[in-house]
Scaffold this active site. Structure first.
Site, PDB file in Angstrom:
ATOM      1  N   SER A   1     -10.692  15.967 -17.381  1.00  0.00           N
ATOM      2  CA  SER A   1     -10.962  14.744 -16.630  1.00  0.00           C
ATOM      3  C   SER A   1     -10.855  13.550 -17.584  1.00  0.00           C
ATOM      4  CB  SER A   1     -12.328  14.845 -15.956  1.00  0.00           C
ATOM      5  OG  SER A   1     -12.466  13.878 -14.955  1.00  0.00           O
TER       6      SER A   1
ATOM      7  N   HIS B   1     -10.918  19.934  -8.784  1.00  0.00           N
ATOM      8  CA  HIS B   1     -11.341  19.343 -10.056  1.00  0.00           C
ATOM      9  C   HIS B   1     -12.456  20.161 -10.705  1.00  0.00           C
ATOM     10  CE1 HIS B   1     -11.025  15.917 -12.743  1.00  0.00           C
ATOM     11  NE2 HIS B   1     -12.331  15.755 -12.738  1.00  0.00           N
TER      12      HIS B   1
END
Length: 667
Positions: free
Chosen positions: A528, A641
């Protein structure tokens, strides 16, 4: 050095039991909790356990390959309501504490979650995903075949999008259904829908007199464009809704005091956008006045610790004392989390903080004691009793077999000085079988967020890299939580600036102070924001011989329109959005610097990542490959994610194996 224990493997997280959600019984004699494991089908399952405080052995309450969670005792202690997907979707079930079969009490088409009792035990309040014309009195659960048929039919239909926020990484593409608050009458077995607005309603608490429900949401007409969350009450008898806050920020974790005269809650008014520290507020129900108890504090309220095995939610506060003169909560501070209390004058006291990770707690007013969940770098989780004299007694012995079998590396805490004089905290793991005089390859780990925190908790990925023979360094550069408001805010509008030099200073520091690191075999990885920074690093220095970028950002120009948070996050973090300054966004984009990359780069990305969509990885791969750079792209089917934390176990193992393979090849 000869090890009597084996090294950690990529598969080892599947052998762990992860505890969460401790819940005291009303009389304080026992507590329930949730244990999440990976079963033989390589699927997650969660079971409820009950432990009497006079015994050392928890008793398993639920069985089967399902997810059972959110146990809540009835006020008389005779029943527990919980949510379970054993019928196909998450529904509510009742279980007698003295044994017997659980009884299903909801059959809602889209499930029911987050059950909680009224103080008199007459009602169970929960939330359900409902269409505007749904009738809660005639909800019928679909069969497995009906659900499958509906999914197949949906795939044949185009998605019509009219909302700015039409997708999220957690849920995928949104539909028109909204989370509504529903009341279940236990005696008459009837349902009443309390909220109907075209908005999501997040249950918070029920008043002690059973007259009102407290919830969080945004009922404003411009809610699609606003990044706020207000607190409201709904009157159970009249369904009248009253707004308590003024749409000035984000407010949550609200709870009534025992008398019902006050409401405590967390939140902030976005003074530093998404980097704003939470405040602790007390709202006077009679006068409508708000008091901030945390005005003079400078640390984050709540649990912002990052780990990769923390499955399941737990209460982190604020929780009222029985005399409603104090509040209890978990706080994030200097690489650790602890249990704190504050009186109504704002005087803060530490109840428990021991350089580890307190991930949740439950409070018993009769004994004024706590059950707290604790994780350490070498012990994934256990529950402890913290009595009213602050004596700590361990209640569980989780993962004993695993801990007796594997060698875990104890992190060494270090503090180094950044280029501008700021002090930065970090941790270093020595490799498995460490021998003095040998040189070892090195991996720098960079966390996501960036407003989160590495610290003193169990982290399987770190231990795996140490087991593979690497020195592992992880730090909290500016932008991280745990070090005050100025520190967490310092990264905004400076991505790739002082945060980058903070990390390079960390590498310089360990190379200077730890002679066993081979400076010619340095690796770097992160996910991320940590993926963004990995991309940035390889475009600005060639000191690393291998890099693995995960679920990363490479191009802020496209991120604005493709991420579920891009339209506001770009402005919050970089100071500009696509419509304001394309030149500045391009300067912040690692893609601009691909011609500088000489480090072999492995790109890992989930196909269903809506937070940092896979096109970010695609752009980076194509640019590097077009330039004939050393690059490889691994795409994980069905992964969001959250791949590294709660993704499918087999995909998580594949991900770890690819990371290890790349570093082994180039380091």
């Amino acid at each position: 050095m000869t090890n009597s224990k084996r090294a950690v493997t990529a598969e080892d997280f599947t052998k762990l039991a992860v505890y969460s959600e401790p819940q005291f019984s009303p009389d304080g004699s026992k507590y329930a909790f949730v244990s999440t494991t990976v079963n033989d089908k390589e699927e997650y399952e969660s079971q409820l356990f009950l432990q009497d405080l006079t015994t050392n052995m928890p008793k398993q309450w639920t069985f089967g390959c399902e997810k059972n969670s959110h146990p809540r005792f009835s006020p008389d202690g005779q029943k527990v309501v919980f949510q379970s997907n054993r019928s196909g979707v998450s529904q509510l079930w009742l279980l007698h504490t003295d044994g017997g079969e659980a009884k299903q009490i909801t059959t809602f088409k889209n499930g029911a979650v987050n059950p909680n009792w009224s103080k008199d035990g007459k009602y169970i309040v929960f939330t359900a995903s409902l269409d505007s014309d749904d009738d809660v009195k005639s909800q019928k659960e679909q069969s497995k075949e009906e659900r499958q048929k509906e999914r197949e039919e949906k795939k044949k239909q185009p998605l019509v999008v009219t909302s700015l926020r039409y997708k999220s990484d957690a849920q995928g593409f949104h539909d028109d259904k909204k989370s509504q608050i529903v009341l279940y009458d236990v005696e008459h077995e009837t349902f009443t829908q309390l909220t109907t607005a075209d908005a999501h309603h997040g249950y918070q608490d029920v008043s002690p007199d059973g007259a009102t429900i407290l919830f969080a949401g945004n009922l404003n007409e411009d809610a699609d464009y606003e990044l706020i969350s207000d607190l409201y009450t709904v009157n159970i008898a009249t369904k009248e809704i009253t707004k308590l806050t003024n749409s000035s920020g984000t407010f949550h974790s609200a709870s009534y005091s025992p008398s019902g005269d006050k409401i405590a809650y967390l939140g902030h008014e976005q003074t530093h956008a998404g980097a704003t520290l939470n405040e602790l507020y007390v709202f006077d129900v009679k006068t409508g006045e708000r008091t901030c108890l945390s005005t003079d504090w400078d640390f984050q309220l709540g649990d912002l610790m990052i780990g990769d095995t923390r499955l399941g939610t737990s209460t982190t506060g604020p929780v009222w004392s029985k005399d409603e003169d104090k509040l209890f909560f978990v706080g994030t501070d200097f690489g650790a989390t602890g249990l704190f209390q504050v009186n109504l004058q704002g005087e803060l006291e530490v109840l428990y903080k021991n350089d580890n990770h307190v991930f949740g707690f439950s409070y018993d007013g009769s004994s004024e004691s706590f059950v707290i969940g604790v994780s350490t770098p070498t012990n994934p989780c256990n529950f402890y009793l913290l009595d009213n004299s602050l004596k700590l007694t361990r209640l569980t012995n989780a993962n004993t077999e695993f801990l007796e079998e594997v060698e875990l590396s104890e992190p060494e805490t270090l503090t180094y000085t950044a280029q501008d004089g700021w002090e930065i905290q970090g941790w270093l793991l020595r490799p498995y079988g460490f021998e003095e005089g040998k040189k070892y390859p090195f991996v720098l780990e960079i966390h996501g967020g960036p407003h989160a925190m590495y610290g003193q908790t169990f982290f399987h990925e770190m231990q795996l890299l140490a087991a593979k023979g690497y020195v592992v360094l992880y730090t909290n550069p500016r932008g991280s939580h745990g070090y005050g408001q100025d520190f967490v805010d310092a990264v905004r509008s400076d991505y790739g600036g002082s945060d980058y030099t903070d990390l390079m200073s960390a590498v310089d520091y360990v190379l200077e102070n730890y002679s066993f690191i081979d400076e010619d075999r340095l690796g770097v990885t992160g996910g991320s924001y940590g993926g963004f920074m990995t991309n940035w690093i390889v475009g600005h220095t060639n000191r690393f011989k291998a890099a693995v970028t995960q679920r990363s950002i490479s191009n802020w120009l496209s991120f604005y329109g493709v991420s579920d948070i891009g339209f506001f996050f770009t402005k919050w973090e970089l100071g500009h959005n696509l419509l304001e300054d394309t030149t500045k966004l391009w300067e912040f984009s690692p893609l601009k610097y691909v011609e500088n990359v000489e480090t072999p780069l492995l790109i890992l990305h989930g196909e269903q990542d809506y937070r940092c969509p896979i096109e970010q990885g695609e752009q980076l791969f194509v640019a590097l490959k077009h330039l004939r750079k050393e690059v490889e792209f691994v795409r994980f089917p069905g992964a969001s994610h959250e791949l590294s934390r709660s993704g499918k176990p087999e995909m998580r193992i594949e991900r770890l194996n690819h990371i290890c393979r790349w570093f082994e090849q180039y380091l």
